[in-house]
Scaffold this motif. Sequence first.
Motif, PDB file in Angstrom:
ATOM      1  N   LEU A 125      -0.680 -12.058 -30.046  1.00  0.00           N
ATOM      2  CA  LEU A 125      -0.784 -13.410 -29.292  1.00  0.00           C
ATOM      3  C   LEU A 125      -0.468 -14.558 -30.053  1.00  0.00           C
ATOM      4  N   PRO A 126       0.120 -15.583 -29.628  1.00  0.00           N
ATOM      5  CA  PRO A 126       0.317 -16.776 -30.507  1.00  0.00           C
ATOM      6  C   PRO A 126      -0.871 -17.378 -31.113  1.00  0.00           C
ATOM      7  N   ARG A 127      -0.715 -18.321 -32.133  1.00  0.00           N
ATOM      8  CA  ARG A 127      -1.888 -18.737 -32.950  1.00  0.00           C
ATOM      9  C   ARG A 127      -2.825 -19.622 -31.953  1.00  0.00           C
ATOM     10  N   ALA A 128      -2.266 -20.041 -30.721  1.00  0.00           N
ATOM     11  CA  ALA A 128      -3.138 -20.995 -30.151  1.00  0.00           C
ATOM     12  C   ALA A 128      -4.506 -19.836 -29.652  1.00  0.00           C
ATOM     13  N   TYR A 129      -4.408 -18.654 -29.727  1.00  0.00           N
ATOM     14  CA  TYR A 129      -5.489 -18.035 -29.307  1.00  0.00           C
ATOM     15  C   TYR A 129      -6.136 -17.577 -30.496  1.00  0.00           C
TER      16      TYR A 129
END
Lengths: 140, 200
Positions: A125-129
Amino acid sequence: MEIAEKVAVILAVLLLLVGAASSFHLQQIQKENEPLLEGDIITVNGKDMSMVKLFEACTQREVETVKGNYTGVPLACLINESGVAEPETHDYTIRAADGYEKTVQWDDMLNGIITEDRYTVFPTLPRAYWMHDVVEIEVK
Amino acid sequence: MKKLIAGMIVFGSIWGFLECSLGDWLHQYNMSALMVVAAVFLMAVTRRMFAQPGMQMGMALIAAILRHFNPIGGACLVCASIAIVVQGLAFELIWVIPWHKYQSMTMKASMGVVSFYTIAAVSYLATQIFTPLLTATPHLSDLAGVMPKIFAHAFIAGLAGAVALPVAHTEITIHLNDRFYYPVAAAVTAVCWMAVIAGV
């Protein structure tokens, strides 16, 4: 001062007030969550669980990411340890000490880990997660 | 026109390079708002220098493409690139408002707060909406928890904007002969791209 200038000043002050109030609100949330951080506790499905015990109960795993390698316990193990029935049928909201939250699915929980310093890492998952200071996992 | 395109490419590349180096570093310390300040400052300075609407959107697209080539920050490529494009778009929209004809410090400082705050908030919000849409399953309920963080992040950018916009609008003229302008622009662009691709 012309009307346009007055409007700009009022707008700027209003935005700064909203921003200041939000910063204050975040500080309050952080303060409320301090006992969990200091007590090494994470709340999973409404149950307070000891991070130390979870790290003893679950086998640590190293995950390879584009940001480097991280070691921690699988998030899926935390869920299993908390006794959630049919974990694959739920979504999971992961909440940080500052109130930031992200909802993920069971597949993500299987891939993701939480490190000893409460950092969640999801290689898929992207780092926003990826979140620091995780204090709660809510089962939905 | 040639000069404008060269300017767009070189400043877009500088922005992209800063995002990949300074931006990543600031993100680790939860200070991403300062990267937004640097980006909006760069857009405001170049808008004053070139006075060409649309140029900053072009710069944002170049910076977003360059961000995509960054081999180190791979996990955050989508959110960072979305944020950069939205920053360019928000800047262009705010600069359509005819506030520039007011030259007073009050207007510049107020618009500094409004523009830096808005661009920081909108770009953060866009990443929170579009990143899950593009890469995972979106959950609207997550936004409620993130909103205070977005406003707190924008608060820092807004405060900095009160100083940064008046500074960006300071009349400083640098004359660079055409003989040097294009080689310097090409060299700076090349350095930025090579540094990013090499993962500096």
